[in-house]
Enzyme design. Structure first.
Site: not given
Ligand code: F6P
Length: 469
Positions: A155, A364
């Site tokens: 992602h 991003d």
């Molecule tokens: O891809 C990065 C990501 O997984 C996003 O899709 C998501 O919004 C964010 O990081 C969530 O981060 P964490 O799971 O560390 O809170």
């Protein structure tokens, strides 16, 4: 029909509200369409060894969550994933910190995921692993005998080999990715970064003319699958939210002022300090806007145990304080800076009410808030999107006002342009972007990835049959 099994570090349980944009919203919308199993960390830490997964079934989706031991969470999640891979993949070398202990924990938590998932797998499953926390999982599942197709989707951005090589374990990381049948990236640029790594490690001949990659006896497809949003769902939520008390109160509190909105996790990659400076520059340069615009920045706290995140939080409080100190009046606050989250529907309602959406990350993978902003607008009277050209979404949303997020003057100029844009131009830009996000919405993304996985399975079967003859 095959069952879809999604695996991610973070999962969004039905009783909790998902963070804005991001992986959890994407996987949830995908699974709600196909049904299946979602396996991941439930967000809790414990002191003893984790037991069997907790299982909840809701609307055709089975949620299976495991807990992590506190020190595993420290080393694998805060450390290797978010203090090393995250900054490195986003090209922030200064924030990166490497530790062998964290690398070992990354491997052992991935092994734990594989061990706990294994008993839940069924013979017809398609396994789809998500994001940077779980790169070794495909290899570990194969080692445990899983023969079903396994795909991986990243992602976040994938760096060029010259950046990736900074990581002492870059070769393992690349090699691990070759254990998947399908590896998906957000943009062409990320795919190019991956190809540069494959070429560096295995030679140019590993990338075949048809684009597939051959490493030893493994053959994989690496392709671009830009993630989309549930356009109709966001639209419906946004319309429904307009009449809710919380959205009404927000709109009333503006007292007919224009609204500019940002919705981001509190993360240094989101460019919030730079955005606040650009807004201050905007008020200085275009003083007619003083008292006539309100900028609401919603920034739920994130990864609070990682130092870089505590630092950025402090910088932002100071930056918002500076602008408000300089310009606030008895009846006007230039920036309303909120470190809290809202239910997804409420956020969609806020986005719909905004004249300007400001999405200016310094880097991003995609940025789904940009797409949700477009989906939430009233097509008859849409707001304007200001979008960083360093976000993956800029590849598709070319009708946004594209800016370099580091360029304070350009961002502040874009704010002025957005606020004074005539209705026909707003409609035209919005219609073009809506068309793009509709053509590639969340179901297209899911379908394309799942088809690629199914096809890899058919190819595998063909190879086996030919091999037998
Ligand atoms: O891809 C990065 C990501 O997984 C996003 O899709 C998501 O919004 C964010 O990081 C969530 O981060 P964490 O799971 O560390 O809170």
């Amino acid at each position: 029909m095959a069952r879809l099994v999604c695996v991610s570090n973070r999962i969004s349980l039905p009783r909790k509200s998902a963070a804005p944009g991001g992986l959890a919203v994407g996987i949830l919308s995908a699974l709600k369409r196909t049904g299946g199993l979602w396996f991941g960390w439930g967000g809790e830490t414990i002191e003893h060894d984790p037991g069997d997964p907790d299982i909840h079934i809701r609307e055709g989706v089975t949620y299976a969550t495991i807990e992590l031991k506190q020190n595993e969470y420290e080393l694998y999640y805060n450390g290797y994933s978010n203090d090393l891979l995250w900054p490195l993949f986003h090209y922030f070398l200064r924030g990166m910190r490497y530790s062998n202990e964290e690398r070992d924990a990354y491997e052992s938590v991935n092994r734990l995921f594989a061990q706990k998932l294994l008993p839940l797998l069924q013979p017809q499953d398609l396994v789809w692993v998500h994001d940077y926390h779980l790169i070794p999982l495909g290899r570990l599942l194969r080692e445990m005998g899983v023969q079903r197709p396994i795909g991986f989707f990243l992602h976040i951005p994938f760096p060029n080999i010259e950046m990736l090589r900074v990581l002492p374990s870059y070769a393992e990381l690349l090699n691990d990715l070759t254990h998947y049948d399908v590896v998906g990236f957000q943009t062409e640029n990320d795919l190019k970064g991956f190809h540069s790594g494959i070429e560096y490690l295995f030679g140019a001949e590993a990338i075949r003319p048809d684009g597939r990659i051959r490493v030893g006896d493994r053959l994989l497809r690496a392709e671009v699958f830009p993630i989309g949003v549930d356009v109709d769902g966001v639209q419906a939520e946004a319309v429904a939210a307009t009449d809710t008390d919380v959205v009404r109160r927000m709109i009333d509190s503006l007292m007919s002022r224009s609204l500019m909105i940002g919705v981001d996790r509190l993360d240094y990659s989101k460019g919030l300090v730079e955005r606040f400076s650009a807004y201050q520059h905007f008020l200085e340069t275009y003083p007619d806007n003083i008292g006539r615009i309100t900028y609401i920045q919603i920034a739920p706290l994130s990864r609070t145990d990682v130092r870089a995140y505590a630092d950025i939080r402090k910088s932002l409080e100071q930056a918002a304080g500076r602008t408000n100190w300089r310009f606030a009046d008895t009846d006007w606050t230039p920036i309303r800076y909120l470190n809290r989250n809202f239910p997804h529907g409420t956020l969609s309602g806020f986005l719909r009410a905004a004249n300007v959406g400001v999405v200016t990350p310094l880097r991003d993978g995609m940025n789904l808030v940009a797409k949700e902003f477009v989906a939430a607008q009233d097509p008859e009277n849409p707001g304007v999107l200001i979008l960083s050209n360093l976000a993956g979404a800029a590849r598709e949303l070319v009708s946004a006002l594209l800016v370099n997020p580091y360029d304070t003057r350009a961002v502040s100029h874009a704010m002025q342009t957005a606020l004074s844009m005539p209705l026909p131009e707003r409609r035209e830009r919005h219609a073009a972007m809506l068309d793009v996000i509709k053509r590639n919405d969340i179901s297209t993304w899911t379908r394309r990835f799942v088809e690629a996985l199914e096809q890899s399975q058919r190819e595998e079967a063909r190879v086996r049959v030919v091999g037998k003859k």
